[in-house]
Write a protein that holds these residues in place. Structure first.
Motif, PDB file in Angstrom:
ATOM      1  N   VAL A  71       0.810  -1.210   0.000  1.00  0.00           N
ATOM      2  CA  VAL A  71       0.000   0.000   0.000  1.00  0.00           C
ATOM      3  C   VAL A  71       0.850   1.269   0.000  1.00  0.00           C
ATOM      4  CG1 VAL A  71      -1.750   1.296   1.281  1.00  0.00           C
ATOM      5  CG2 VAL A  71      -1.922  -1.192   1.097  1.00  0.00           C
ATOM      6  N   LEU A  72       1.909   1.312   0.802  1.00  0.00           N
ATOM      7  CA  LEU A  72       2.778   2.485   0.870  1.00  0.00           C
ATOM      8  C   LEU A  72       4.232   2.044   0.797  1.00  0.00           C
ATOM      9  CD1 LEU A  72       1.048   4.607   3.661  1.00  0.00           C
ATOM     10  CD2 LEU A  72       1.212   5.174   1.239  1.00  0.00           C
ATOM     11  N   PRO A  73       5.107   2.896   0.238  1.00  0.00           N
ATOM     12  CA  PRO A  73       6.527   2.533   0.152  1.00  0.00           C
ATOM     13  C   PRO A  73       7.201   2.584   1.514  1.00  0.00           C
ATOM     14  CG  PRO A  73       6.171   4.753  -0.708  1.00  0.00           C
ATOM     15  CD  PRO A  73       4.817   4.178  -0.428  1.00  0.00           C
ATOM     16  N   LEU A  74       7.828   1.472   1.890  1.00  0.00           N
ATOM     17  CA  LEU A  74       8.549   1.387   3.159  1.00  0.00           C
ATOM     18  C   LEU A  74       9.511   0.215   3.076  1.00  0.00           C
ATOM     19  CD1 LEU A  74       8.734   2.485   6.129  1.00  0.00           C
ATOM     20  CD2 LEU A  74       7.186   0.620   6.749  1.00  0.00           C
ATOM     21  N   SER A  75      10.712   0.403   3.579  1.00  0.00           N
ATOM     22  CA  SER A  75      11.652  -0.710   3.723  1.00  0.00           C
ATOM     23  C   SER A  75      12.338  -0.589   5.066  1.00  0.00           C
ATOM     24  CB  SER A  75      12.686  -0.720   2.594  1.00  0.00           C
ATOM     25  OG  SER A  75      13.489   0.444   2.603  1.00  0.00           O
ATOM     26  N   ALA A  76      12.883  -1.701   5.516  1.00  0.00           N
ATOM     27  CA  ALA A  76      13.547  -1.731   6.815  1.00  0.00           C
ATOM     28  C   ALA A  76      14.755  -2.650   6.755  1.00  0.00           C
ATOM     29  CB  ALA A  76      12.585  -2.202   7.900  1.00  0.00           C
ATOM     30  N   VAL A  77      15.791  -2.291   7.497  1.00  0.00           N
ATOM     31  CA  VAL A  77      16.955  -3.143   7.705  1.00  0.00           C
ATOM     32  C   VAL A  77      17.089  -3.364   9.201  1.00  0.00           C
ATOM     33  CG1 VAL A  77      19.452  -3.378   7.441  1.00  0.00           C
ATOM     34  CG2 VAL A  77      18.115  -2.249   5.655  1.00  0.00           C
ATOM     35  N   LEU A  78      17.153  -4.633   9.604  1.00  0.00           N
ATOM     36  CA  LEU A  78      17.378  -4.967  11.010  1.00  0.00           C
ATOM     37  C   LEU A  78      18.688  -5.713  11.123  1.00  0.00           C
ATOM     38  CD1 LEU A  78      14.027  -5.458  10.434  1.00  0.00           C
ATOM     39  CD2 LEU A  78      14.144  -5.488  12.926  1.00  0.00           C
ATOM     40  N   THR A  79      19.366  -5.551  12.262  1.00  0.00           N
ATOM     41  CA  THR A  79      20.676  -6.167  12.411  1.00  0.00           C
ATOM     42  C   THR A  79      20.907  -6.599  13.859  1.00  0.00           C
ATOM     43  OG1 THR A  79      23.022  -5.921  11.860  1.00  0.00           O
ATOM     44  CG2 THR A  79      21.932  -4.005  12.836  1.00  0.00           C
ATOM     45  N   THR A  80      22.099  -7.089  14.132  1.00  0.00           N
ATOM     46  CA  THR A  80      22.429  -7.648  15.441  1.00  0.00           C
ATOM     47  C   THR A  80      22.876  -6.566  16.417  1.00  0.00           C
ATOM     48  OG1 THR A  80      24.744  -7.999  14.834  1.00  0.00           O
ATOM     49  CG2 THR A  80      23.199  -9.789  14.342  1.00  0.00           C
ATOM     50  N   ASP A  81      22.845  -6.901  17.689  1.00  0.00           N
ATOM     51  CA  ASP A  81      23.373  -5.998  18.709  1.00  0.00           C
ATOM     52  C   ASP A  81      24.854  -5.727  18.470  1.00  0.00           C
ATOM     53  OD1 ASP A  81      20.899  -5.967  19.914  1.00  0.00           O
ATOM     54  OD2 ASP A  81      21.428  -7.420  21.486  1.00  0.00           O
ATOM     55  N   ASP A  82      25.576  -6.723  17.988  1.00  0.00           N
ATOM     56  CA  ASP A  82      27.008  -6.575  17.769  1.00  0.00           C
ATOM     57  C   ASP A  82      27.302  -5.523  16.699  1.00  0.00           C
ATOM     58  OD1 ASP A  82      29.783  -7.579  18.267  1.00  0.00           O
ATOM     59  OD2 ASP A  82      29.644  -8.094  16.140  1.00  0.00           O
ATOM     60  N   VAL A  83      26.555  -5.562  15.598  1.00  0.00           N
ATOM     61  CA  VAL A  83      26.739  -4.544  14.557  1.00  0.00           C
ATOM     62  C   VAL A  83      26.360  -3.172  15.098  1.00  0.00           C
ATOM     63  CG1 VAL A  83      25.892  -3.712  12.326  1.00  0.00           C
ATOM     64  CG2 VAL A  83      26.456  -6.139  12.623  1.00  0.00           C
ATOM     65  N   TYR A  84      25.252  -3.083  15.800  1.00  0.00           N
ATOM     66  CA  TYR A  84      24.817  -1.796  16.361  1.00  0.00           C
ATOM     67  C   TYR A  84      25.873  -1.228  17.300  1.00  0.00           C
ATOM     68  CZ  TYR A  84      21.781   1.563  18.765  1.00  0.00           C
ATOM     69  OH  TYR A  84      21.230   2.701  19.306  1.00  0.00           O
ATOM     70  N   ALA A  85      26.480  -2.111  18.107  1.00  0.00           N
ATOM     71  CA  ALA A  85      27.478  -1.657  19.087  1.00  0.00           C
ATOM     72  C   ALA A  85      28.699  -1.044  18.415  1.00  0.00           C
ATOM     73  CB  ALA A  85      27.902  -2.828  19.975  1.00  0.00           C
ATOM     74  N   ALA A  86      28.989  -1.449  17.178  1.00  0.00           N
ATOM     75  CA  ALA A  86      30.159  -0.904  16.476  1.00  0.00           C
ATOM     76  C   ALA A  86      29.999   0.583  16.171  1.00  0.00           C
ATOM     77  CB  ALA A  86      30.393  -1.679  15.173  1.00  0.00           C
TER      78      ALA A  86
END
Length: 466
Positions: free
Chosen positions: A296-311
């Protein structure tokens, strides 16, 4: 008075995607003015069954009440705000729920699949850089892989039609053999071919892991490669080898997520040995779009690990992930996505959820398409979840364009990929809808092949489709 010839006005004013525009001199685009459920309605009142979910995005039919109502409710509260320094309830709730479903977190939003690919690639390489391993900035893709058409996404896409014109602009990735058994050498079993693809990946990583940031792939189904399907055992090996050589695995679930393969996400088919956490493999990144909002509407998401986020967690601004998008986490799109997740969580009067109902529908449609599967000009058939594909025995380069046009005339939106006819419909087809689709697809195939067999090959315009 302004003309209502929408097709001609579109030809004059709109540059259509994935289209050689000269085609529309002879074959004008069909003007769609309304839609309901799986049916499109053109400006002449003709009904057309949307058998490819409007480029694989539509899950529950057009004008789906719960999504429409959620967007309308949200529009009366908050239409849009920037997400830098601000937040809002729909984006928080959506991020929490996607994390619960995937085992990954820290959702980063954009508007489309190619943008999600760009984000995941940048995030992977940047995370290694922040950890003092800047040499890990190269990527691996698979033969026949497709991840979008922006510059970064094209660099990990192996579809020459899309990539060759832009090759000088790209930093091309390494391309490794696909586990698609159609690529197996004569006499080689599908299992042996899968193992050969695993061995090729292992050999490459053994030599190049120090410079490799991530491997990106479409789990189980490579869409633009003609709905190429492969065994989940390959994903088990991917997880093991990426762990062994410290390489990120990016799962591109843009087309295959949200129930298309029979599970909510395709990588969940790769079941770990007993005792494995969560029961199935988990990628380091997951890219979502298309069905995320039910188309219905344009949307995308990227999810990742705590380890990548911590970097990226640091006092220094330059260590932050400084990617941006004006419409990141748009509240209306997030509410649409929340309505999609609500729909998957609901059960009907028989106690069945969406995936269970899809299994019943898939079994019925497989039976209805048996005459197509047994057709003498069908070389191979593939099916998983709510995706079906048939390889047609024809070398005629205009087959896809001819079939697409004939199908529209027959009331079906079908766009073969090369000589592969495929169906990826919304989940709401009734039995009569399915029968109309199965019988119509077969009837159009017979008519198109008869025309091809009767006429000499001609340089008729081709409509390429991803």
């Amino acid at each position: 008075m302004t003309s209502t010839n929408w097709a001609e006005r579109s030809r004059q004013a709109v540059w259509h995607p994935c289209t050689q525009m000269k085609v529309h001199e002879h074959f004008p685009p069909r003007a769609i003015v309304a839609a309901e459920g799986p049916w499109l309605i053109d400006d002449q009142g003709k009904r057309i069954l949307d058998a490819v979910s409007s480029w694989w995005v539509n899950l529950f039919g057009h004008n789906f009440g719960p999504i429409r109502d959620a967007i309308t409710d949200q529009l009366g509260k908050l239409d849009h705000i920037m997400l830098a320094g601000l937040t809002h309830p729909p984006v928080v709730e959506l991020s929490e729920r996607l994390s619960d479903l995937t085992g990954l977190g820290h959702a980063f939003y954009a508007s489309d699949g190619a943008s999600a690919t760009e984000i995941a690639l940048k995030m992977s390489a940047h995370s290694w850089r922040n950890r003092g391993r800047a040499a890990k900035n190269q990527f691996i893709g698979l033969q026949g892989g497709y991840h979008g058409e922006t510059a970064g996404a094209l660099s990990v896409t192996d579809i020459p039609l899309f990539r060759e014109a832009y090759a000088p602009l790209l930093r091309l990735s390494a391309t490794l053999p696909s586990p698609d058994p159609r690529h197996a050498a004569p006499g080689v079993s599908a299992q042996a071919h899968t193992q050969a693809a695993i061995d090729a990946l292992a050999a490459y990583l053994a030599e190049h892991h120090a410079h490799t940031a991530a491997l990106i792939l479409e789990p189980l189904v490579q869409g633009a490669a003609g709905m190429a399907m492969y065994a989940p055992e390959y994903l088990l090996a991917v997880r093991r080898l990426c762990d062994q050589y410290e390489v990120h695995w990016i799962a591109d679930e843009i087309a295959v997520g949200f129930g298309r393969t029979g599970k909510l996400f395709a990588h969940q088919h790769a079941v770990l040995p007993e005792g494995g956490e969560g029961g199935h493999v988990k990628p380091d990144f997951i890219c979502l779009s298309k069905g995320l909002t039910g188309g219905v509407l344009p949307l995308s998401a990227v999810l990742t690990t705590d380890d990548v986020y911590a970097a990226f967690w640091d006092e220094r601004v330059v260590h932050g992930f400084l990617h941006s998008h004006s419409y990141t986490g748009n509240p209306l799109a997030c509410r649409a996505a929340l309505a999609v997740l609500d729909t998957f969580a609901e059960r009907d009067a028989q106690g069945l959820d969406v995936l269970a109902r899809n299994r019943v529908a898939a079994e019925r449609f497989t039976q209805l398409t048996e005459p197509l599967t047994r057709h003498p000009r069908i070389k191979a058939t593939r099916h998983i979840g709510m995706i079906w594909a048939w390889d047609v025995d024809t070398a005629e380069p205009t087959f896809a364009a001819r079939y697409h046009r004939a199908a529209l005339d027959a009331g079906l939106l079908l766009r073969p990929i090369g000589s592969t006819l495929y169906v990826m419909p919304p989940y709401v087809l009734s039995e009569s809808d399915q029968r109309f689709l199965a019988e119509g697809a077969l009837r159009v195939l017979d008519a198109v092949l008869a025309d091809i067999d009767r006429l000499p090959a001609s340089p008729a315009p081709v409509v390429p489709v991803p």
